[in-house]
Design a protein around this motif. Structure first.
Motif, PDB file in Angstrom:
ATOM      1  N   SER A  30      69.040  77.903  57.385  1.00 26.18           N
ATOM      2  CA  SER A  30      70.450  77.933  57.802  1.00 26.18           C
ATOM      3  C   SER A  30      70.627  78.407  59.238  1.00 26.18           C
ATOM      4  O   SER A  30      71.407  79.313  59.506  1.00 26.18           O
ATOM      5  CB  SER A  30      71.260  78.848  56.860  1.00 26.18           C
ATOM      6  OG  SER A  30      71.197  78.387  55.539  1.00 26.18           O
ATOM      7  N   ILE A  31      69.912  77.771  60.149  1.00 26.07           N
ATOM      8  CA  ILE A  31      70.114  78.077  61.563  1.00 26.07           C
ATOM      9  C   ILE A  31      71.454  77.505  61.984  1.00 26.07           C
ATOM     10  O   ILE A  31      71.725  76.318  61.797  1.00 26.07           O
ATOM     11  CB  ILE A  31      68.990  77.505  62.423  1.00 26.07           C
ATOM     12  CG1 ILE A  31      67.661  78.186  62.079  1.00 26.07           C
ATOM     13  CG2 ILE A  31      69.304  77.694  63.905  1.00 26.07           C
ATOM     14  CD1 ILE A  31      66.480  77.622  62.835  1.00 26.07           C
ATOM     15  N   TYR A  32      72.277  78.351  62.556  1.00 26.41           N
ATOM     16  CA  TYR A  32      73.592  77.898  63.030  1.00 26.41           C
ATOM     17  C   TYR A  32      73.519  77.442  64.481  1.00 26.41           C
ATOM     18  O   TYR A  32      74.031  76.387  64.833  1.00 26.41           O
ATOM     19  CB  TYR A  32      74.622  79.011  62.876  1.00 26.41           C
ATOM     20  CG  TYR A  32      75.951  78.668  63.508  1.00 26.41           C
ATOM     21  CD1 TYR A  32      76.361  79.275  64.695  1.00 26.41           C
ATOM     22  CD2 TYR A  32      76.779  77.714  62.924  1.00 26.41           C
ATOM     23  CE1 TYR A  32      77.566  78.936  65.275  1.00 26.41           C
ATOM     24  CE2 TYR A  32      77.984  77.365  63.504  1.00 26.41           C
ATOM     25  CZ  TYR A  32      78.369  77.988  64.684  1.00 26.41           C
ATOM     26  OH  TYR A  32      79.559  77.635  65.262  1.00 26.41           O
ATOM     27  N   ILE A  51      73.449  75.734  71.744  1.00 31.60           N
ATOM     28  CA  ILE A  51      73.550  74.455  71.047  1.00 31.60           C
ATOM     29  C   ILE A  51      73.535  74.743  69.557  1.00 31.60           C
ATOM     30  O   ILE A  51      72.693  75.479  69.045  1.00 31.60           O
ATOM     31  CB  ILE A  51      72.410  73.503  71.461  1.00 31.60           C
ATOM     32  CG1 ILE A  51      72.531  72.155  70.748  1.00 31.60           C
ATOM     33  CG2 ILE A  51      71.042  74.123  71.225  1.00 31.60           C
ATOM     34  CD1 ILE A  51      71.627  71.078  71.329  1.00 31.60           C
ATOM     35  N   THR A  52      74.493  74.153  68.837  1.00 29.52           N
ATOM     36  CA  THR A  52      74.577  74.373  67.396  1.00 29.52           C
ATOM     37  C   THR A  52      73.752  73.315  66.660  1.00 29.52           C
ATOM     38  O   THR A  52      73.275  72.344  67.256  1.00 29.52           O
ATOM     39  CB  THR A  52      76.021  74.296  66.907  1.00 29.52           C
ATOM     40  OG1 THR A  52      76.476  72.942  67.027  1.00 29.52           O
ATOM     41  CG2 THR A  52      76.922  75.220  67.709  1.00 29.52           C
ATOM     42  N   SER A  53      73.633  73.506  65.350  1.00 31.84           N
ATOM     43  CA  SER A  53      72.920  72.517  64.540  1.00 31.84           C
ATOM     44  C   SER A  53      73.614  71.175  64.574  1.00 31.84           C
ATOM     45  O   SER A  53      72.987  70.137  64.383  1.00 31.84           O
ATOM     46  CB  SER A  53      72.802  73.018  63.108  1.00 31.84           C
ATOM     47  OG  SER A  53      71.996  74.174  63.045  1.00 31.84           O
ATOM     48  N   CYS A  95      66.087  84.276  74.658  1.00 35.21           N
ATOM     49  CA  CYS A  95      66.406  83.302  73.622  1.00 35.21           C
ATOM     50  C   CYS A  95      67.176  83.996  72.496  1.00 35.21           C
ATOM     51  O   CYS A  95      66.889  85.152  72.152  1.00 35.21           O
ATOM     52  CB  CYS A  95      65.119  82.697  73.080  1.00 35.21           C
ATOM     53  SG  CYS A  95      65.346  81.475  71.777  1.00 35.21           S
ATOM     54  N   ASN A  96      68.138  83.295  71.943  1.00 35.72           N
ATOM     55  CA  ASN A  96      68.935  83.818  70.836  1.00 35.72           C
ATOM     56  C   ASN A  96      69.014  82.787  69.725  1.00 35.72           C
ATOM     57  O   ASN A  96      69.153  81.589  69.988  1.00 35.72           O
ATOM     58  CB  ASN A  96      70.336  84.165  71.326  1.00 35.72           C
ATOM     59  CG  ASN A  96      71.258  84.594  70.204  1.00 35.72           C
ATOM     60  OD1 ASN A  96      72.092  83.824  69.734  1.00 35.72           O
ATOM     61  ND2 ASN A  96      71.126  85.829  69.764  1.00 35.72           N
ATOM     62  N   LEU A  97      68.930  83.250  68.497  1.00 36.57           N
ATOM     63  CA  LEU A  97      69.071  82.372  67.321  1.00 36.57           C
ATOM     64  C   LEU A  97      70.054  83.013  66.368  1.00 36.57           C
ATOM     65  O   LEU A  97      69.917  84.190  66.018  1.00 36.57           O
ATOM     66  CB  LEU A  97      67.704  82.183  66.645  1.00 36.57           C
ATOM     67  CG  LEU A  97      67.622  81.254  65.450  1.00 36.57           C
ATOM     68  CD1 LEU A  97      66.205  80.670  65.342  1.00 36.57           C
ATOM     69  CD2 LEU A  97      67.990  81.898  64.151  1.00 36.57           C
ATOM     70  N   VAL A  98      71.056  82.247  65.950  1.00 38.18           N
ATOM     71  CA  VAL A  98      72.047  82.700  64.981  1.00 38.18           C
ATOM     72  C   VAL A  98      71.820  81.941  63.685  1.00 38.18           C
ATOM     73  O   VAL A  98      71.701  80.710  63.688  1.00 38.18           O
ATOM     74  CB  VAL A  98      73.479  82.463  65.495  1.00 38.18           C
ATOM     75  CG1 VAL A  98      74.509  82.883  64.442  1.00 38.18           C
ATOM     76  CG2 VAL A  98      73.712  83.223  66.798  1.00 38.18           C
ATOM     77  N   PHE A  99      71.771  82.665  62.569  1.00 40.60           N
ATOM     78  CA  PHE A  99      71.535  82.028  61.271  1.00 40.60           C
ATOM     79  C   PHE A  99      72.570  82.519  60.279  1.00 40.60           C
ATOM     80  O   PHE A  99      73.224  83.540  60.466  1.00 40.60           O
ATOM     81  CB  PHE A  99      70.119  82.330  60.781  1.00 40.60           C
ATOM     82  CG  PHE A  99      69.856  83.788  60.522  1.00 40.60           C
ATOM     83  CD1 PHE A  99      69.450  84.636  61.547  1.00 40.60           C
ATOM     84  CD2 PHE A  99      70.025  84.319  59.251  1.00 40.60           C
ATOM     85  CE1 PHE A  99      69.209  85.978  61.312  1.00 40.60           C
ATOM     86  CE2 PHE A  99      69.790  85.665  59.009  1.00 40.60           C
ATOM     87  CZ  PHE A  99      69.378  86.492  60.050  1.00 40.60           C
ATOM     88  N   GLY A 100      72.685  81.761  59.189  1.00 38.56           N
ATOM     89  CA  GLY A 100      73.597  82.146  58.128  1.00 38.56           C
ATOM     90  C   GLY A 100      74.773  81.206  58.043  1.00 38.56           C
ATOM     91  O   GLY A 100      74.754  80.089  58.571  1.00 38.56           O
TER      92      GLY A 100
END
Length: 119
Positions: A30-32, A51-53, A95-100
């Motif tokens: 669930s990478i956003y 950049i979003t999914s 680098c940043n990764l947002v998940f959920g």
């Protein structure tokens, strides 16, 4: 514990190019969104591009037209192509990764990679 592994920073002359890449060390569901931020001495960390999914892209005004963010969903890798670099682009890039999913999100940060633009 998942880590974000960054690569591609370095020293480049004004007008030159660099390409950053970032990928998680393990599986993330669930990478956003994925993206890049930067911080130079004495300044707050600022957004560069995300950049979003769904491939919605957002750029900082200062880099629009010079930087290009892209993503390989199969590899969960995000890239930042930086062209026509200027001395003001000198910073540590994170680098940043947002998940959920709503309403609960989490995020990871990379360790940072130095980009120096100088003649």
């Amino acid at each position: 514990q998942v880590r974000l592994v960054e690569s591609g920073g370095g020293l480049v002359q004004p007008g030159g190019s660099l390409r950053l890449s970032c990928a998680p060390s393990g599986s993330i569901f669930s990478i956003y969104s994925m993206g890049w931020y930067r911080q130079s001495p004495g300044k707050q960390r600022e957004l560069v591009a995300t950049i979003t999914s769904g491939t919605r892209i957002n750029y900082a005004a200062s880099v629009k037209g010079r930087f290009t963010i892209s993503r390989d969903n199969a590899k969960n890798t995000v890239y930042l192509q930086m062209d026509n670099l200027k001395p003001d682009d000198t910073a540590v890039y994170y680098c940043n990764l947002v998940f959920g999913s709503p309403p609960t999100y989490g995020n990871y940060w990379g360790q940072g990679t130095q980009v120096t633009v100088s003649s």
